[in-house]
Write a protein that holds these residues in place. Sequence first.
Motif, mmCIF file in Angstrom:
data_model
loop_
_atom_site.group_PDB
_atom_site.id
_atom_site.type_symbol
_atom_site.label_atom_id
_atom_site.label_comp_id
_atom_site.label_asym_id
_atom_site.label_seq_id
_atom_site.Cartn_x
_atom_site.Cartn_y
_atom_site.Cartn_z
ATOM 1 N N ARG A 129 0.801 -1.222 0.000
ATOM 2 C CA ARG A 129 0.000 0.000 0.000
ATOM 3 C C ARG A 129 0.837 1.279 0.000
ATOM 4 O O ARG A 129 0.591 2.174 -0.814
ATOM 5 N N PRO A 130 1.852 1.419 0.888
ATOM 6 C CA PRO A 130 2.656 2.655 0.837
ATOM 7 C C PRO A 130 3.398 2.825 -0.482
ATOM 8 O O PRO A 130 3.529 3.944 -0.993
ATOM 9 N N ALA A 131 3.905 1.711 -1.029
ATOM 10 C CA ALA A 131 4.627 1.790 -2.301
ATOM 11 C C ALA A 131 3.692 2.227 -3.424
ATOM 12 O O ALA A 131 4.048 3.076 -4.256
ATOM 13 N N TYR A 132 2.495 1.668 -3.453
ATOM 14 C CA TYR A 132 1.532 1.994 -4.503
ATOM 15 C C TYR A 132 1.069 3.446 -4.393
ATOM 16 O O TYR A 132 0.950 4.159 -5.391
ATOM 17 N N ARG A 133 0.819 3.907 -3.171
ATOM 18 C CA ARG A 133 0.305 5.258 -2.976
ATOM 19 C C ARG A 133 1.358 6.330 -3.234
ATOM 20 O O ARG A 133 1.030 7.493 -3.414
ATOM 21 N N SER A 134 2.632 5.947 -3.253
ATOM 22 C CA SER A 134 3.694 6.944 -3.423
ATOM 23 C C SER A 134 4.451 6.811 -4.740
ATOM 24 O O SER A 134 5.395 7.565 -4.986
ATOM 25 N N ILE A 135 4.044 5.885 -5.604
ATOM 26 C CA ILE A 135 4.819 5.671 -6.828
ATOM 27 C C ILE A 135 4.387 6.593 -7.959
ATOM 28 O O ILE A 135 5.156 6.841 -8.899
ATOM 29 N N SER A 136 3.193 7.153 -7.910
ATOM 30 C CA SER A 136 2.702 7.969 -9.025
ATOM 31 C C SER A 136 3.607 9.146 -9.375
ATOM 32 O O SER A 136 3.833 9.423 -10.560
ATOM 33 N N PRO A 137 4.166 9.894 -8.386
ATOM 34 C CA PRO A 137 5.065 10.996 -8.751
ATOM 35 C C PRO A 137 6.312 10.557 -9.498
ATOM 36 O O PRO A 137 6.967 11.384 -10.134
ATOM 37 N N GLU A 138 6.669 9.269 -9.441
ATOM 38 C CA GLU A 138 7.805 8.764 -10.206
ATOM 39 C C GLU A 138 7.428 8.489 -11.667
ATOM 40 O O GLU A 138 8.304 8.363 -12.521
ATOM 41 N N LEU A 139 6.133 8.362 -11.924
ATOM 42 C CA LEU A 139 5.686 7.906 -13.238
ATOM 43 C C LEU A 139 5.017 8.979 -14.078
ATOM 44 O O LEU A 139 4.944 8.839 -15.300
ATOM 45 N N VAL A 140 4.515 10.041 -13.460
ATOM 46 C CA VAL A 140 3.821 11.097 -14.202
ATOM 47 C C VAL A 140 4.294 12.465 -13.727
ATOM 48 O O VAL A 140 4.820 12.614 -12.619
ATOM 49 N N GLU A 141 4.086 13.485 -14.581
ATOM 50 C CA GLU A 141 4.434 14.845 -14.213
ATOM 51 C C GLU A 141 3.479 15.360 -13.138
ATOM 52 O O GLU A 141 2.378 14.838 -12.961
ATOM 53 N N LYS A 142 3.918 16.399 -12.440
ATOM 54 C CA LYS A 142 3.149 16.915 -11.314
ATOM 55 C C LYS A 142 1.772 17.386 -11.732
ATOM 56 O O LYS A 142 0.785 17.175 -11.007
ATOM 57 N N ASP A 143 1.650 18.010 -12.917
ATOM 58 C CA ASP A 143 0.348 18.529 -13.329
ATOM 59 C C ASP A 143 -0.609 17.425 -13.764
ATOM 60 O O ASP A 143 -1.766 17.693 -14.099
ATOM 61 N N ARG A 144 -0.136 16.149 -13.768
ATOM 62 C CA ARG A 144 -1.001 15.033 -14.123
ATOM 63 C C ARG A 144 -1.270 14.120 -12.927
ATOM 64 O O ARG A 144 -1.841 13.036 -13.092
ATOM 65 N N LEU A 145 -0.893 14.564 -11.737
ATOM 66 C CA LEU A 145 -1.124 13.747 -10.547
ATOM 67 C C LEU A 145 -2.617 13.582 -10.265
ATOM 68 O O LEU A 145 -3.066 12.519 -9.841
ATOM 69 N N LEU A 359 -3.374 15.977 -2.719
ATOM 70 C CA LEU A 359 -2.827 16.900 -1.718
ATOM 71 C C LEU A 359 -1.511 16.362 -1.147
ATOM 72 O O LEU A 359 -0.528 17.098 -1.006
ATOM 73 N N LEU A 360 -1.500 15.080 -0.814
ATOM 74 C CA LEU A 360 -0.273 14.475 -0.269
ATOM 75 C C LEU A 360 0.873 14.560 -1.272
ATOM 76 O O LEU A 360 1.989 14.955 -0.931
ATOM 77 N N GLN A 361 0.603 14.178 -2.515
ATOM 78 C CA GLN A 361 1.664 14.120 -3.517
ATOM 79 C C GLN A 361 2.163 15.494 -3.932
ATOM 80 O O GLN A 361 3.313 15.642 -4.343
ATOM 81 N N GLU A 362 1.312 16.513 -3.816
ATOM 82 C CA GLU A 362 1.724 17.871 -4.161
ATOM 83 C C GLU A 362 2.447 18.573 -3.012
ATOM 84 O O GLU A 362 3.367 19.369 -3.249
ATOM 85 N N LEU A 363 2.063 18.288 -1.779
ATOM 86 C CA LEU A 363 2.564 19.047 -0.633
ATOM 87 C C LEU A 363 3.629 18.328 0.184
ATOM 88 O O LEU A 363 4.344 18.961 0.946
#
Length: 428
Positions: A129-145, A359-363
């Motif tokens: 769960r933590p890995a899945y919830r935090s991997i998106s910023p590695e795969l997409v640009e910030k404006d596509r989160l 919010l988490l991934q941006e801040l």
Amino acid sequence: MSVPLVDRTHFTRALSSRPFALLWIGQTLSSMGDGAFFTALAWQVLAITGSSAAMGIVVAAQTLPAIFFMLIGGVAADRLPRRLIMIWSDIGRAIAVLTITVLGWLHLLQLWHLIFLVILFGIADSFFRPAYRSISPELVEKDRLSSANALTGLSKQMNQLLGPIIGATLVAFIGPSGAFGFDGLTFIISVLFLLGVRSSLFTPVSANKEAAVKSVVSPKKGFLFLMENVREGLSYIVGSTWLWSGVLVSAGIGVVVTGALAIAMPKLVSDFYHSGVWLFGLISTALALGSISSIFVIGQLKTIRRRGIVLYGILTCSCLACAAFGIPGPTFIHPFIAVIAALLIGFGTGASQVIWPTLLQELVPLDKLGRVSSVDALGSVCLMPIGFIVIGNLVDLFGPAIIFICSGLIGAVFACSELFVKDVRQLE
């Protein structure tokens, strides 16, 4: 120059990233398997024991490992390759589910087997769960989160939309073991898709990886390293009012509302509504449809002003809808009330699955995101084992209807309290 189809709408823009697209497809299939699994699990436990309290024990056994392993999973997500963590977690969950399948086919499955194997399932899930919830910023640009989180929320809802239908069908024609086997197969498929995720937009800090390797060499230093990383994550959360208050409110709503839906629903359908598995599946489907509609609407918006107010306003309304499940009335009207309530609850769930992770991934800094995500997830489930057991026993004592009414009202108070927090109201 033509614009790719996935870039024409804000909702699907994250799919232009091939690594994220592979991740999303695999997890969507896996989510449908989970929906089938939990539908079959509820009826399997009732078939073995006939008790809601026993169902509470089984669900608590699955969530209990999170208390001990979720924080470790968060440190691992910040210090080790997240993709590999997810692969091994899926393999572990596949083994647990397929073991249940084999025992069921051999007619050897007992309650203690389910408890033991769902504990193993929960341990693997605590790392996933933590890995899945935090991997998106590695795969997409910030404006596509926001798009990534909307699609992730959509895949999660597939376990409520198609999963219960598949699960109920398999239970009806093959038995619970058929649904368990289907879930095990989807975990294997998920691993195959994860093996294709090779690239990322960002790379983990190499110093963190080196420190993690050194911690393996010395168990004592490794333990101190682990505790220091946990402390660092907790300190960051304590310093953010909107973050720690959100974690606490999520925990409260998780115990009362999610607990009622997970534990009391089978008995509500069978004893209060005097219906069968078809209505249980229909309610689960309505929950998913409400979430999907919310995800589409919010995911398509480019900007949302006052996201804190929007989020907790919607959650307050969805908690009140939970209380509607217990409203007495003529038998013929119960399915209509249940479906409408489920749609509203699902809408709140979908909103939280898009707004909160974004919010988490941006801040939150990327090197702390795994630990913050693990604490956030832990806050949502830390009280659930006790809550599920208590709710299961209360259902047996007072009936499911009164439990839904009380749970919905208490959840609404929790959600509404966040609207009085200044930092929450100022979240843009």
